[in-house]
Design a protein around this motif. Sequence first.
Motif, PDB file in Angstrom:
ATOM      1  N   LYS D   6       0.708  -1.304   0.007  1.00  0.00           N
ATOM      2  CA  LYS D   6       0.011   0.415   0.150  1.00  0.00           C
ATOM      3  C   LYS D   6       1.110   0.796  -0.350  1.00  0.00           C
ATOM      4  O   LYS D   6       0.601   2.329  -0.255  1.00  0.00           O
ATOM      5  N   SER D   7       1.729   1.185   0.545  1.00  0.00           N
ATOM      6  CA  SER D   7       2.903   2.800   0.962  1.00  0.00           C
ATOM      7  C   SER D   7       3.393   2.405  -0.661  1.00  0.00           C
ATOM      8  O   SER D   7       4.345   3.188  -0.992  1.00  0.00           O
ATOM      9  N   LEU D   8       3.946   1.786  -1.433  1.00  0.00           N
ATOM     10  CA  LEU D   8       4.744   1.677  -1.532  1.00  0.00           C
ATOM     11  C   LEU D   8       4.003   2.348  -3.588  1.00  0.00           C
ATOM     12  O   LEU D   8       4.352   2.774  -3.716  1.00  0.00           O
ATOM     13  N   GLU D  13       2.304   5.649  -7.300  1.00  0.00           N
ATOM     14  CA  GLU D  13       1.692   6.412  -8.084  1.00  0.00           C
ATOM     15  C   GLU D  13       1.940   8.000  -7.880  1.00  0.00           C
ATOM     16  O   GLU D  13       1.932   8.791  -6.808  1.00  0.00           O
ATOM     17  N   THR D  14       1.535   8.583  -8.981  1.00  0.00           N
ATOM     18  CA  THR D  14       1.684  10.237  -9.249  1.00  0.00           C
ATOM     19  C   THR D  14       0.765  10.899  -9.536  1.00  0.00           C
ATOM     20  O   THR D  14       0.645  11.691  -9.019  1.00  0.00           O
ATOM     21  N   SER D  15      -0.736  10.297 -10.205  1.00  0.00           N
ATOM     22  CA  SER D  15      -1.864  10.946  -9.914  1.00  0.00           C
ATOM     23  C   SER D  15      -2.757  11.319  -9.030  1.00  0.00           C
ATOM     24  O   SER D  15      -3.366  11.821  -8.980  1.00  0.00           O
ATOM     25  N   ARG D  75       5.634  -1.909  -9.796  1.00  0.00           N
ATOM     26  CA  ARG D  75       4.373  -1.053 -10.497  1.00  0.00           C
ATOM     27  C   ARG D  75       3.569  -1.656 -10.738  1.00  0.00           C
ATOM     28  O   ARG D  75       1.803  -2.415 -10.061  1.00  0.00           O
ATOM     29  N   LEU D  76       3.578  -3.234 -11.114  1.00  0.00           N
ATOM     30  CA  LEU D  76       2.740  -4.943 -12.071  1.00  0.00           C
ATOM     31  C   LEU D  76       2.298  -5.545  -9.770  1.00  0.00           C
ATOM     32  O   LEU D  76       1.301  -5.711 -10.218  1.00  0.00           O
ATOM     33  N   TRP D  77       2.841  -5.348  -9.529  1.00  0.00           N
ATOM     34  CA  TRP D  77       2.673  -5.994  -8.215  1.00  0.00           C
ATOM     35  C   TRP D  77       2.022  -4.891  -7.004  1.00  0.00           C
ATOM     36  O   TRP D  77       1.163  -5.654  -7.358  1.00  0.00           O
ATOM     37  N   VAL D  78       1.793  -3.295  -6.729  1.00  0.00           N
ATOM     38  CA  VAL D  78       1.732  -2.777  -6.533  1.00  0.00           C
ATOM     39  C   VAL D  78       0.251  -2.416  -7.194  1.00  0.00           C
ATOM     40  O   VAL D  78      -0.550  -1.733  -6.259  1.00  0.00           O
ATOM     41  N   CYS D  79      -0.085  -2.856  -8.352  1.00  0.00           N
ATOM     42  CA  CYS D  79      -1.098  -1.781  -9.363  1.00  0.00           C
ATOM     43  C   CYS D  79      -2.876  -2.496  -8.864  1.00  0.00           C
ATOM     44  O   CYS D  79      -3.524  -2.036  -8.852  1.00  0.00           O
ATOM     45  N   VAL D  80      -2.861  -3.354  -7.908  1.00  0.00           N
ATOM     46  CA  VAL D  80      -3.841  -3.975  -7.856  1.00  0.00           C
ATOM     47  C   VAL D  80      -4.454  -2.872  -6.840  1.00  0.00           C
ATOM     48  O   VAL D  80      -5.581  -3.008  -6.230  1.00  0.00           O
ATOM     49  N   GLU D  81      -3.382  -2.418  -6.073  1.00  0.00           N
ATOM     50  CA  GLU D  81      -4.010  -1.332  -4.866  1.00  0.00           C
ATOM     51  C   GLU D  81      -5.104  -0.117  -5.576  1.00  0.00           C
ATOM     52  O   GLU D  81      -5.875   0.042  -5.061  1.00  0.00           O
ATOM     53  N   ASN D  82      -5.061   0.095  -6.897  1.00  0.00           N
ATOM     54  CA  ASN D  82      -5.924   0.199  -7.586  1.00  0.00           C
ATOM     55  C   ASN D  82      -7.494  -0.647  -8.151  1.00  0.00           C
ATOM     56  O   ASN D  82      -7.257  -1.581  -8.285  1.00  0.00           O
ATOM     57  N   GLU D  83      -8.484   0.022  -7.818  1.00  0.00           N
ATOM     58  CA  GLU D  83      -9.703  -0.075  -8.180  1.00  0.00           C
ATOM     59  C   GLU D  83      -9.782  -1.181  -9.065  1.00  0.00           C
ATOM     60  O   GLU D  83     -10.139  -1.824  -9.411  1.00  0.00           O
ATOM     61  N   LYS D  84      -9.273   0.276 -10.460  1.00  0.00           N
ATOM     62  CA  LYS D  84      -9.728  -0.571 -11.882  1.00  0.00           C
ATOM     63  C   LYS D  84      -8.812  -2.412 -12.365  1.00  0.00           C
ATOM     64  O   LYS D  84      -9.097  -2.708 -12.751  1.00  0.00           O
ATOM     65  N   TRP D  90      -5.727 -10.967 -13.409  1.00  0.00           N
ATOM     66  CA  TRP D  90      -6.702 -10.189 -14.529  1.00  0.00           C
ATOM     67  C   TRP D  90      -6.514  -9.015 -14.210  1.00  0.00           C
ATOM     68  O   TRP D  90      -5.865  -8.363 -15.695  1.00  0.00           O
ATOM     69  N   GLY D  91      -6.411  -8.489 -13.041  1.00  0.00           N
ATOM     70  CA  GLY D  91      -5.926  -6.980 -12.883  1.00  0.00           C
ATOM     71  C   GLY D  91      -4.893  -6.641 -13.688  1.00  0.00           C
ATOM     72  O   GLY D  91      -4.709  -5.571 -13.589  1.00  0.00           O
ATOM     73  N   ARG D  92      -3.764  -7.440 -12.649  1.00  0.00           N
ATOM     74  CA  ARG D  92      -2.444  -6.939 -13.745  1.00  0.00           C
ATOM     75  C   ARG D  92      -1.906  -6.901 -14.983  1.00  0.00           C
ATOM     76  O   ARG D  92      -1.727  -6.193 -15.332  1.00  0.00           O
ATOM     77  N   LEU D  93      -2.800  -8.264 -15.661  1.00  0.00           N
ATOM     78  CA  LEU D  93      -3.028  -8.573 -17.147  1.00  0.00           C
ATOM     79  C   LEU D  93      -3.588  -6.854 -17.147  1.00  0.00           C
ATOM     80  O   LEU D  93      -3.316  -6.522 -18.524  1.00  0.00           O
TER      81      LEU D  93
END
Lengths: 266, 266, 266, 266
Positions: D6-8, D13-15, D75-84, D90-93
């Motif tokens: 989460k902290s990573l 995340e820049t936006s 980024r690939l690891w932490v991207c699942v923190e994003n709801e999208k 499948w989210g990572r893909l």
Amino acid sequence: MLALRKSLYRILETSAGKRRGISLIFNLILIGIITLNAIAIVLHTVPEYNLRFARLFYDFEVFSVGFFTIEYLLRLWVCVENEKYHHPFWGRLRYMFSTSAIIDFLAIFPFYFSLFATDLAIVRILRLFRIFRLFRISRYSHAFRLIQSVVSDKKEELVLSTILVVFMLIIVSSIMYYVEHNAQPDKFSSIPATMWWGVTAMTTVGYGDIHPITPLGKFLGGIAAIVGIGLFALPTGILVSGFNEHIRVHKGGHSRQRCPHCGKEI
Amino acid sequence: MLALRKSLYRILETSAGKRRGISLIFNLILIGIITLNAIAIVLHTVPEYNLRFARLFYDFEVFSVGFFTIEYLLRLWVCVENEKYHHPFWGRLRYMFSTSAIIDFLAIFPFYFSLFATDLAIVRILRLFRIFRLFRISRYSHAFRLIQSVVSDKKEELVLSTILVVFMLIIVSSIMYYVEHNAQPDKFSSIPATMWWGVTAMTTVGYGDIHPITPLGKFLGGIAAIVGIGLFALPTGILVSGFNEHIRVHKGGHSRQRCPHCGKEI
Amino acid sequence: MLALRKSLYRILETSAGKRRGISLIFNLILIGIITLNAIAIVLHTVPEYNLRFARLFYDFEVFSVGFFTIEYLLRLWVCVENEKYHHPFWGRLRYMFSTSAIIDFLAIFPFYFSLFATDLAIVRILRLFRIFRLFRISRYSHAFRLIQSVVSDKKEELVLSTILVVFMLIIVSSIMYYVEHNAQPDKFSSIPATMWWGVTAMTTVGYGDIHPITPLGKFLGGIAAIVGIGLFALPTGILVSGFNEHIRVHKGGHSRQRCPHCGKEI
Amino acid sequence: MLALRKSLYRILETSAGKRRGISLIFNLILIGIITLNAIAIVLHTVPEYNLRFARLFYDFEVFSVGFFTIEYLLRLWVCVENEKYHHPFWGRLRYMFSTSAIIDFLAIFPFYFSLFATDLAIVRILRLFRIFRLFRISRYSHAFRLIQSVVSDKKEELVLSTILVVFMLIIVSSIMYYVEHNAQPDKFSSIPATMWWGVTAMTTVGYGDIHPITPLGKFLGGIAAIVGIGLFALPTGILVSGFNEHIRVHKGGHSRQRCPHCGKEI
């Protein structure tokens, strides 16, 4: 005689509201002769046409000058009808030094002068004066009155931006001269010579006859291009926006917007 | 002595409202000398004039430097009249590092330095510093204050568009380098060399000394021209619109807007 | 038969609101064929492709002409459904002389004519007429209707600025001819030849094939560049601002202005 | 582990609003590395620097790829923190096929691929992919988000004007091809070749490598220049006015004008 002068004044005078009848016909003939003069001046310099139609060019020249001379003398005669040039002598003298009368004079005078000139060099230069015949059309065309009023509206801005352009040109050319002179002593031979590069670069014309070749010169030339183009585009931008504003105001006079519901102006 | 300093300050100081009497005359003389310096710097590099008027150029140079030196010293003496530089020593030191004082100093210093310089290369470079004499005019001209405020108003936009321009230039030049390098290894010899093409193409200068010749290079060059010109025109467009806005606001003083709520002028 | 004509009219007619079903499909097919024609016309002139795909080009040519001919005849048959061309004979004749019908005719006629032409020079010229097939797309594209209405909105300004451009070009070229003719008699051979320089200089294209070399010519060329560019940019500026205005008004439908007096939307 | 993720995520995340502390430092480091990559890519192609600093360039290349690879994997690891991209697989893909992730991937992938590539031609092409590292900066720069929103605001107008530009280019080049082909069969060899002239003429670049020489060609070229420049300036004009509008709206949000008398917004 005075009645004739008055009606002649109305025919010749173009600024007096709407033209009709004889005045309209006369003015259309005059615009026609000026346009034909423009074509003659341009085609006259093509050796092929000059040889084949030499007689025609000369006859048209004589006819034009004759027509313009009679017109000039008539204008001088009737100008006293205008309040500004009321006095029979001093009024006519003052009229002779008005801008349009000077243009009219310069359009015919060189022809008479060249009849007595023996020096070919002078005859050549006198020929150039025929271009003033083209300027005569400025009296009749809406486009020229428009550009005149835009230029006079934006006079201050145009002067300011011209100062910036000249200053920018001197600075950039001076620096480029010191950078490129050693590499291209024949092309960047002096600052005035470098200013030719400056103009062609910053107006983005770029003929390619002169351009920096050293890395430092190219670097400075690149920066000068990006910065300088901005300054050189100022006069153009001012003219275009002045033109647009003028048209908008001019058109706005006829159709002020009204609210379709309450009918008041917005 | 203090009274003299005060009146001298009023004569030299240009930003203090309307100039009159001696102050106006002094400033006109100064602008005249700066303009003559500009002409001298430019014509000095034309070998013909340089030979013929060598003496005149030198005398004018000595006179200008003398005049500017006295003026510089007087300004340094009287600057303490300004509240900002009140302290006799620290105030004067701070004044010496103000932008306009630095320009004034750079306009005279190289002359004295060149008297002791023995290396011709250094003398050449010192000569370039004379251009700072031209920058001195920025203190007197309305045009420069105008462009300064436009640039500072639009600082953010200009920085943003400059970033876009630089980025675009690197991208387009990198791609073009890989496309054209094999066909023209001498012209598109490296990405920095290709960036010279990029600048001349996207500012639309197009000297013609370097351009793609392969079909793919021409295709990419065409797309780059259409897209890149749009980005390279951004700084120019910002400057022109900023200039127009500034003039409009400045002129707006004559026909002020009214608040639609209370009806008072804004 | 009349019912068929009516439904066919609805399919072919593009200006009648939203297209759907068969009409949409037909129009997409037509746009596709026109686009393929554009590609064929362009690639046809590349010797390499012309040799390799000669058969394909010819077949596509025959197919296109056949398709366009049938379409043209059908349009001629159904045009009487339009109130403007109601009369069976005179209506159809008037339709044949409408702008779009002439374009449609010029897109197919040269093919038939070239079948009987024995003179190769004529066949070459007839080939040029195939470009009219590209103009056919103007009927379908929003972009062309937009540019048409911008041009007709700004007609007056465009005419005025074109007069200024032509006048400026003649004046500048005439002067430059007298200045440069002696130095470069082969390049500045006549005023029409000099006008080529004038156009390339004042549109800032600057190919570099012709440019002044005398100091006076360069000086005048520099002034002409700065002044002339402003005038030559007028048509461009008018077009761009007209385009922007049109889009704004068009989009304005979403966020309408309100009258400050009665508060209703305008 | 989840807390670290989460902290990573917050750091990378820049936006997500304002960046502070470690996130700010990390992003500045990343922008620094990207800028250094831009410089390395550009200077790498200068033979002189390439020889002298070959070792340095290679080490920096390895370091950059290493850094970017770790960043990509994180980024690939932490991207699942994003709801999208919530789903672990499948989210990572889906994240991997987002625009920015593809750019990130293309910035590193070619390096690994080139380790196994034996064909030099392929290695050359792979090197070109390093330009994607520059595109990575678009995620961090305000300028790119600005130009993106201007382009998306004006999408319709830009598409329309691009259609006009392409159409104009084909028409003008087709006519010019038929006019000039016989006089200059090597330069105006085909319509695609003539389109290169068309682009350089109507963007006003004018390299001078190709231009009409016949009187008719020059006449048409002159008209095409004046008319075509107007159309080719449309995309530029749209971009510039869109940029200006965007800035005005953006700034307007912060400082709505208020009447200084009654304090109400105007």
